[in-house]
Design a protein around this motif. Structure first.
Motif, PDB file in Angstrom:
ATOM      1  N   MET A   5       0.845  -1.185   0.000  1.00 46.71           N
ATOM      2  CA  MET A   5       0.000   0.000   0.000  1.00 46.71           C
ATOM      3  C   MET A   5       0.882   1.237   0.000  1.00 46.71           C
ATOM      4  O   MET A   5       1.854   1.327   0.743  1.00 46.71           O
ATOM      5  CB  MET A   5      -0.926   0.018   1.221  1.00 46.71           C
ATOM      6  CG  MET A   5      -1.927   1.162   1.177  1.00 46.71           C
ATOM      7  SD  MET A   5      -3.111   1.104   2.524  1.00 46.71           S
ATOM      8  CE  MET A   5      -4.170  -0.203   1.939  1.00 46.71           C
ATOM      9  N   VAL A   6       0.535   2.192  -0.881  1.00 45.55           N
ATOM     10  CA  VAL A   6       1.247   3.461  -0.973  1.00 45.55           C
ATOM     11  C   VAL A   6       0.223   4.585  -1.057  1.00 45.55           C
ATOM     12  O   VAL A   6      -0.966   4.351  -1.294  1.00 45.55           O
ATOM     13  CB  VAL A   6       2.185   3.511  -2.207  1.00 45.55           C
ATOM     14  CG1 VAL A   6       3.273   2.446  -2.121  1.00 45.55           C
ATOM     15  CG2 VAL A   6       1.413   3.382  -3.503  1.00 45.55           C
ATOM     16  N   VAL A   7       0.706   5.799  -0.869  1.00 46.05           N
ATOM     17  CA  VAL A   7      -0.141   6.986  -0.996  1.00 46.05           C
ATOM     18  C   VAL A   7       0.295   7.728  -2.250  1.00 46.05           C
ATOM     19  O   VAL A   7       1.496   7.936  -2.475  1.00 46.05           O
ATOM     20  CB  VAL A   7       0.002   7.900   0.250  1.00 46.05           C
ATOM     21  CG1 VAL A   7      -0.827   9.164   0.084  1.00 46.05           C
ATOM     22  CG2 VAL A   7      -0.406   7.149   1.507  1.00 46.05           C
ATOM     23  N   THR A   8      -0.667   8.109  -3.080  1.00 48.00           N
ATOM     24  CA  THR A   8      -0.315   8.840  -4.296  1.00 48.00           C
ATOM     25  C   THR A   8       0.308  10.175  -3.912  1.00 48.00           C
ATOM     26  O   THR A   8      -0.183  10.890  -3.048  1.00 48.00           O
ATOM     27  CB  THR A   8      -1.542   9.064  -5.202  1.00 48.00           C
ATOM     28  OG1 THR A   8      -2.586   9.678  -4.453  1.00 48.00           O
ATOM     29  CG2 THR A   8      -2.038   7.747  -5.781  1.00 48.00           C
ATOM     30  N   PHE A  30      -4.873   6.323  -0.901  1.00 41.69           N
ATOM     31  CA  PHE A  30      -4.217   5.039  -0.664  1.00 41.69           C
ATOM     32  C   PHE A  30      -4.533   4.108  -1.828  1.00 41.69           C
ATOM     33  O   PHE A  30      -5.695   3.946  -2.189  1.00 41.69           O
ATOM     34  CB  PHE A  30      -4.710   4.402   0.638  1.00 41.69           C
ATOM     35  CG  PHE A  30      -4.186   5.074   1.871  1.00 41.69           C
ATOM     36  CD1 PHE A  30      -2.947   4.740   2.392  1.00 41.69           C
ATOM     37  CD2 PHE A  30      -4.941   6.055   2.508  1.00 41.69           C
ATOM     38  CE1 PHE A  30      -2.466   5.359   3.530  1.00 41.69           C
ATOM     39  CE2 PHE A  30      -4.468   6.685   3.640  1.00 41.69           C
ATOM     40  CZ  PHE A  30      -3.225   6.341   4.154  1.00 41.69           C
ATOM     41  N   VAL A  31      -3.497   3.520  -2.419  1.00 40.37           N
ATOM     42  CA  VAL A  31      -3.668   2.500  -3.447  1.00 40.37           C
ATOM     43  C   VAL A  31      -2.803   1.314  -3.051  1.00 40.37           C
ATOM     44  O   VAL A  31      -1.793   1.471  -2.362  1.00 40.37           O
ATOM     45  CB  VAL A  31      -3.280   2.996  -4.863  1.00 40.37           C
ATOM     46  CG1 VAL A  31      -4.155   4.151  -5.300  1.00 40.37           C
ATOM     47  CG2 VAL A  31      -1.814   3.359  -4.960  1.00 40.37           C
ATOM     48  N   THR A  32      -3.214   0.141  -3.473  1.00 42.76           N
ATOM     49  CA  THR A  32      -2.424  -1.062  -3.215  1.00 42.76           C
ATOM     50  C   THR A  32      -1.825  -1.540  -4.519  1.00 42.76           C
ATOM     51  O   THR A  32      -2.553  -1.829  -5.476  1.00 42.76           O
ATOM     52  CB  THR A  32      -3.296  -2.175  -2.593  1.00 42.76           C
ATOM     53  OG1 THR A  32      -3.880  -1.679  -1.390  1.00 42.76           O
ATOM     54  CG2 THR A  32      -2.467  -3.407  -2.294  1.00 42.76           C
ATOM     55  N   ILE A  33      -0.502  -1.586  -4.578  1.00 43.11           N
ATOM     56  CA  ILE A  33       0.185  -2.086  -5.762  1.00 43.11           C
ATOM     57  C   ILE A  33       0.102  -3.611  -5.738  1.00 43.11           C
ATOM     58  O   ILE A  33       0.580  -4.251  -4.809  1.00 43.11           O
ATOM     59  CB  ILE A  33       1.656  -1.624  -5.813  1.00 43.11           C
ATOM     60  CG1 ILE A  33       1.735  -0.095  -5.816  1.00 43.11           C
ATOM     61  CG2 ILE A  33       2.362  -2.211  -7.036  1.00 43.11           C
ATOM     62  CD1 ILE A  33       3.150   0.452  -5.681  1.00 43.11           C
ATOM     63  N   THR A  34      -0.532  -4.174  -6.760  1.00 45.89           N
ATOM     64  CA  THR A  34      -0.695  -5.629  -6.826  1.00 45.89           C
ATOM     65  C   THR A  34       0.226  -6.263  -7.861  1.00 45.89           C
ATOM     66  O   THR A  34       0.465  -7.462  -7.819  1.00 45.89           O
ATOM     67  CB  THR A  34      -2.151  -6.009  -7.156  1.00 45.89           C
ATOM     68  OG1 THR A  34      -2.513  -5.417  -8.406  1.00 45.89           O
ATOM     69  CG2 THR A  34      -3.097  -5.516  -6.062  1.00 45.89           C
ATOM     70  N   THR A  42      -0.057  -2.312 -11.647  1.00 47.13           N
ATOM     71  CA  THR A  42      -1.472  -2.587 -11.457  1.00 47.13           C
ATOM     72  C   THR A  42      -1.752  -2.323  -9.987  1.00 47.13           C
ATOM     73  O   THR A  42      -1.026  -2.814  -9.114  1.00 47.13           O
ATOM     74  CB  THR A  42      -1.829  -4.028 -11.838  1.00 47.13           C
ATOM     75  OG1 THR A  42      -1.460  -4.253 -13.206  1.00 47.13           O
ATOM     76  CG2 THR A  42      -3.315  -4.283 -11.680  1.00 47.13           C
ATOM     77  N   VAL A  43      -2.770  -1.513  -9.745  1.00 49.35           N
ATOM     78  CA  VAL A  43      -3.124  -1.148  -8.379  1.00 49.35           C
ATOM     79  C   VAL A  43      -4.610  -1.382  -8.163  1.00 49.35           C
ATOM     80  O   VAL A  43      -5.384  -1.453  -9.121  1.00 49.35           O
ATOM     81  CB  VAL A  43      -2.790   0.340  -8.069  1.00 49.35           C
ATOM     82  CG1 VAL A  43      -1.309   0.628  -8.287  1.00 49.35           C
ATOM     83  CG2 VAL A  43      -3.643   1.297  -8.870  1.00 49.35           C
ATOM     84  N   THR A  44      -4.983  -1.501  -6.904  1.00 46.75           N
ATOM     85  CA  THR A  44      -6.402  -1.467  -6.568  1.00 46.75           C
ATOM     86  C   THR A  44      -6.652  -0.175  -5.805  1.00 46.75           C
ATOM     87  O   THR A  44      -5.829   0.269  -4.995  1.00 46.75           O
ATOM     88  CB  THR A  44      -6.837  -2.684  -5.724  1.00 46.75           C
ATOM     89  OG1 THR A  44      -6.014  -2.783  -4.565  1.00 46.75           O
ATOM     90  CG2 THR A  44      -6.740  -3.975  -6.522  1.00 46.75           C
ATOM     91  N   TRP A  45      -7.778   0.426  -6.110  1.00 44.93           N
ATOM     92  CA  TRP A  45      -8.189   1.682  -5.477  1.00 44.93           C
ATOM     93  C   TRP A  45      -9.704   1.688  -5.439  1.00 44.93           C
ATOM     94  O   TRP A  45     -10.357   1.469  -6.456  1.00 44.93           O
ATOM     95  CB  TRP A  45      -7.654   2.868  -6.260  1.00 44.93           C
ATOM     96  CG  TRP A  45      -8.094   4.220  -5.774  1.00 44.93           C
ATOM     97  CD1 TRP A  45      -7.860   4.768  -4.545  1.00 44.93           C
ATOM     98  CD2 TRP A  45      -8.832   5.192  -6.509  1.00 44.93           C
ATOM     99  NE1 TRP A  45      -8.406   6.021  -4.473  1.00 44.93           N
ATOM    100  CE2 TRP A  45      -9.001   6.311  -5.673  1.00 44.93           C
ATOM    101  CE3 TRP A  45      -9.361   5.238  -7.793  1.00 44.93           C
ATOM    102  CZ2 TRP A  45      -9.703   7.451  -6.065  1.00 44.93           C
ATOM    103  CZ3 TRP A  45     -10.044   6.376  -8.192  1.00 44.93           C
ATOM    104  CH2 TRP A  45     -10.202   7.464  -7.335  1.00 44.93           C
ATOM    105  N   ILE A  60       3.281   7.410  -7.687  1.00 46.38           N
ATOM    106  CA  ILE A  60       3.121   6.398  -6.628  1.00 46.38           C
ATOM    107  C   ILE A  60       4.468   6.072  -5.979  1.00 46.38           C
ATOM    108  O   ILE A  60       4.639   5.013  -5.382  1.00 46.38           O
ATOM    109  CB  ILE A  60       2.412   5.124  -7.142  1.00 46.38           C
ATOM    110  CG1 ILE A  60       3.153   4.499  -8.329  1.00 46.38           C
ATOM    111  CG2 ILE A  60       0.953   5.409  -7.482  1.00 46.38           C
ATOM    112  CD1 ILE A  60       2.641   3.132  -8.746  1.00 46.38           C
ATOM    113  N   GLY A  61       5.408   6.983  -6.103  1.00 44.25           N
ATOM    114  CA  GLY A  61       6.694   6.826  -5.433  1.00 44.25           C
ATOM    115  C   GLY A  61       7.635   5.822  -6.062  1.00 44.25           C
ATOM    116  O   GLY A  61       8.518   5.282  -5.399  1.00 44.25           O
ATOM    117  N   ARG A  62       7.473   5.571  -7.336  1.00 48.42           N
ATOM    118  CA  ARG A  62       8.333   4.622  -8.046  1.00 48.42           C
ATOM    119  C   ARG A  62       9.139   5.359  -9.109  1.00 48.42           C
ATOM    120  O   ARG A  62       8.831   6.483  -9.472  1.00 48.42           O
ATOM    121  CB  ARG A  62       7.495   3.521  -8.715  1.00 48.42           C
ATOM    122  CG  ARG A  62       6.690   2.678  -7.734  1.00 48.42           C
ATOM    123  CD  ARG A  62       7.642   1.835  -6.914  1.00 48.42           C
ATOM    124  NE  ARG A  62       6.973   0.913  -6.035  1.00 48.42           N
ATOM    125  CZ  ARG A  62       6.683   1.162  -4.771  1.00 48.42           C
ATOM    126  NH1 ARG A  62       6.960   2.326  -4.238  1.00 48.42           N
ATOM    127  NH2 ARG A  62       6.124   0.260  -4.016  1.00 48.42           N
TER     128      ARG A  62
END
Length: 177
Positions: A5-8, A30-34, A42-45, A60-62
């Motif tokens: 989980m990360v914060v945009t 908050f999004v979850t990187i899957t 690919t994320v879930t939000w 997303i901090g990448r």
């Protein structure tokens, strides 16, 4: 990959999977990187799956993935490098690259025109992510030295079937019998 989980960090362009509808995920969500493969995410939000292009990774901090190839000394396009670039494009729903999925039918290099012509298909003809995947293929193959143009022809004959997947991909997807 373990989900994370990360914060945009800023507004983030995304596409709803599998239909491909564009969406902006606002800063501070908050999004979850899957899936974190091939430089795309690919994320879930809010209960939905989205694909975030690698060019928007910073949101997303990448870091964006940049493919690096040794330029051929003869000034030609190296077909092996084209295949390597194609292997870096992943399906947003299935953690398998397009080559292993059997979605790339042909790769023809026109050395005189510095052009790569690709016939590819989709797992389903009505896949809304088709234009996104075609764009990914074009973008990645243009990173190969001496490639000036990439033409992707989306074909549906023969229709894709799981038998076109590599054995490794079938094992990964759980469809190897």
């Amino acid at each position: 990959m373990q989900q994370k989980m990360v914060v945009t960090e800023s507004d983030c362009k995304a596409r709803l999977v599998p239909v491909g509808t564009p969406k902006i995920i606002p800063e501070g969500e908050f999004v979850t990187i899957t899936q974190d493969l091939g430089g795309n995410y690919t994320v879930t939000w809010r209960g939905n799956m989205y694909r975030i292009d690698g060019t928007d990774a910073k949101a997303i901090g990448r870091k964006s993935l940049v493919l690096s190839f040794e330029p051929p000394t003869d000034g030609n396009i190296d077909k092996a490098q084209v295949w390597e670039a194609l292997e870096s494009v992943y399906d947003p729903e299935i953690p398998i690259d397009l080559v292993s999925l059997g979605l790339i039918y042909t790769v023809n290099v026109d050395q005189a025109a510095n052009c790569v012509n690709i016939d590819m298909t989709l797992t389903a003809p009505a896949c809304g992510m088709g234009p996104v995947l075609v764009g990914d293929v074009e973008y990645r193959v243009k990173m190969v030295p001496n490639v000036q143009d990439v033409k992707v022809n989306l074909v549906f004959d023969p229709p894709w079937s799981r038998e076109m997947m590599s054995e490794e991909a079938q094992l990964e997807a759980g469809v190897f019998f």
